[in-house]
Motif scaffolding. Structure first.
Motif, PDB file in Angstrom:
ATOM      1  N   CYS A  34      29.262  40.858  36.944  1.00 31.87           N
ATOM      2  CA  CYS A  34      29.771  42.244  36.871  1.00 31.87           C
ATOM      3  C   CYS A  34      31.083  42.264  36.098  1.00 31.87           C
ATOM      4  N   CYS A  35      31.998  41.379  36.483  1.00 33.01           N
ATOM      5  CA  CYS A  35      33.316  41.366  35.829  1.00 33.01           C
ATOM      6  C   CYS A  35      33.173  41.055  34.346  1.00 33.01           C
ATOM      7  N   GLU A  36      32.341  40.088  34.016  1.00 29.81           N
ATOM      8  CA  GLU A  36      32.181  39.711  32.614  1.00 29.81           C
ATOM      9  C   GLU A  36      31.546  40.841  31.802  1.00 29.81           C
ATOM     10  N   TYR A  38      31.658  44.129  32.391  1.00 28.57           N
ATOM     11  CA  TYR A  38      32.621  45.218  32.172  1.00 28.57           C
ATOM     12  C   TYR A  38      33.730  44.783  31.215  1.00 28.57           C
ATOM     13  N   ARG A  39      34.147  43.537  31.334  1.00 22.49           N
ATOM     14  CA  ARG A  39      35.196  43.043  30.426  1.00 22.49           C
ATOM     15  C   ARG A  39      34.692  43.098  28.982  1.00 22.49           C
ATOM     16  N   LEU A  46      38.141  46.575  37.283  1.00 22.27           N
ATOM     17  CA  LEU A  46      36.887  46.861  37.977  1.00 22.27           C
ATOM     18  C   LEU A  46      37.136  46.753  39.479  1.00 22.27           C
ATOM     19  N   VAL A  57      38.163  38.881  45.225  1.00 28.53           N
ATOM     20  CA  VAL A  57      37.803  38.848  43.800  1.00 28.53           C
ATOM     21  C   VAL A  57      38.967  38.398  42.923  1.00 28.53           C
ATOM     22  N   TYR A  60      38.743  36.442  39.604  1.00 31.53           N
ATOM     23  CA  TYR A  60      38.169  37.039  38.385  1.00 31.53           C
ATOM     24  C   TYR A  60      39.202  37.802  37.558  1.00 31.53           C
ATOM     25  N   SER A  61      40.438  37.835  38.031  1.00 32.92           N
ATOM     26  CA  SER A  61      41.498  38.511  37.276  1.00 32.92           C
ATOM     27  C   SER A  61      42.179  37.532  36.331  1.00 32.92           C
ATOM     28  N   ALA A  67      40.418  42.456  38.552  1.00 33.82           N
ATOM     29  CA  ALA A  67      39.362  42.701  39.534  1.00 33.82           C
ATOM     30  C   ALA A  67      40.031  43.109  40.847  1.00 33.82           C
TER      31      ALA A  67
END
Ligand SMILES: [Zn+2]
Length: 215
Positions: A34-36, A38-39, A46, A57, A60-61, A67
């Motif tokens: 998801c993070c990748e 949207y990035r 996100l 999360v 993932y920041s 995140a």
């Protein structure tokens, strides 16, 4: 609430989606995916809002992507309508909702310094009968991408009804993404001087954001 004009504030615009499901609940992508995703689509932040779950999360920041943990909570509805769906932004511990009034659930989120949004009132079949008793939220969702599957994306009339009958409330557009067809269509632009958890989450309640007209 004293609102601020984001266009009159210093800083830059950050793009984000505030309502996202991963495979931790009923989404098909992992949190990392998801993070990748949207990035790669030029989002700056996100919020992960899995159903009744809260994930850490923070890993993932990085410098250019934030995140934020959160959760979508399902308190029952004592006013006759379907159960509420309320997403809490920036909470860090799970909240048990059984036998709790939705306002109690939102108050528990606020104790964690989280902020709440009633999700997709049109999709839920909610009217002012369900919305007026609620307190403790800063915005109502007026656009939700995934609800387009049942032609119920746009809750703008519910927001408008609230503006006519309740205290001022902000509107928010988001994806509520679960799959691959309900992504990158609803977002907000936040004005801030830095991309950090503390500063971005403080931008929400004074209205330092807008939802683009795209949806
Ligand atoms: Zn959702």
């Amino acid at each position: 609430m004293h609102y601020l004009n984001p266009f009159a504030q210093p800083g830059q615009w950050y793009r984000g989606n505030t309502h996202t499901h991963s495979s931790v609940s009923d989404g098909i992508r992992s949190i990392a995916e998801c993070c990748e995703g949207y990035r790669q689509h030029k989002y700056d932040f996100l919020v992960l809002t899995d159903h009744n779950k809260v994930s850490d999360v923070s890993q993932y920041s990085n410098e250019s992507f934030l995140a934020i943990s959160g959760s979508e909570l399902h308190p029952s509805n004592p006013y006759g309508g379907t159960q509420y769906r309320i997403f809490a932004i920036s909470i860090h511990e799970e909240i048990e909702v059984a036998r709790k009034h939705p306002n109690e659930v939102m108050a528990e989120g606020a104790e964690q310094r989280g902020i709440s949004v009633p999700a997709h009132p049109y999709w839920s079949g909610h009217t002012l009968l369900d919305l007026l008793p609620l307190h403790g939220y800063f915005a109502v969702e007026f656009f939700n991408t995934t609800c387009d599957k049942s032609s119920r994306s746009i809750s703008e009339s519910r927001w408008d009804d609230l503006l006519g009958r309740a205290t001022p409330v902000l509107g928010i557009a988001c994806d509520d993404s679960h799959f691959l067809y309900d992504v990158y269509q609803g977002w907000i632009m936040v004005k801030n001087s830095e991309l950090s958890l503390n500063s971005i989450t403080k931008s929400f309640t004074p209205g330092l954001f807008y939802s683009p007209p795209g949806p």
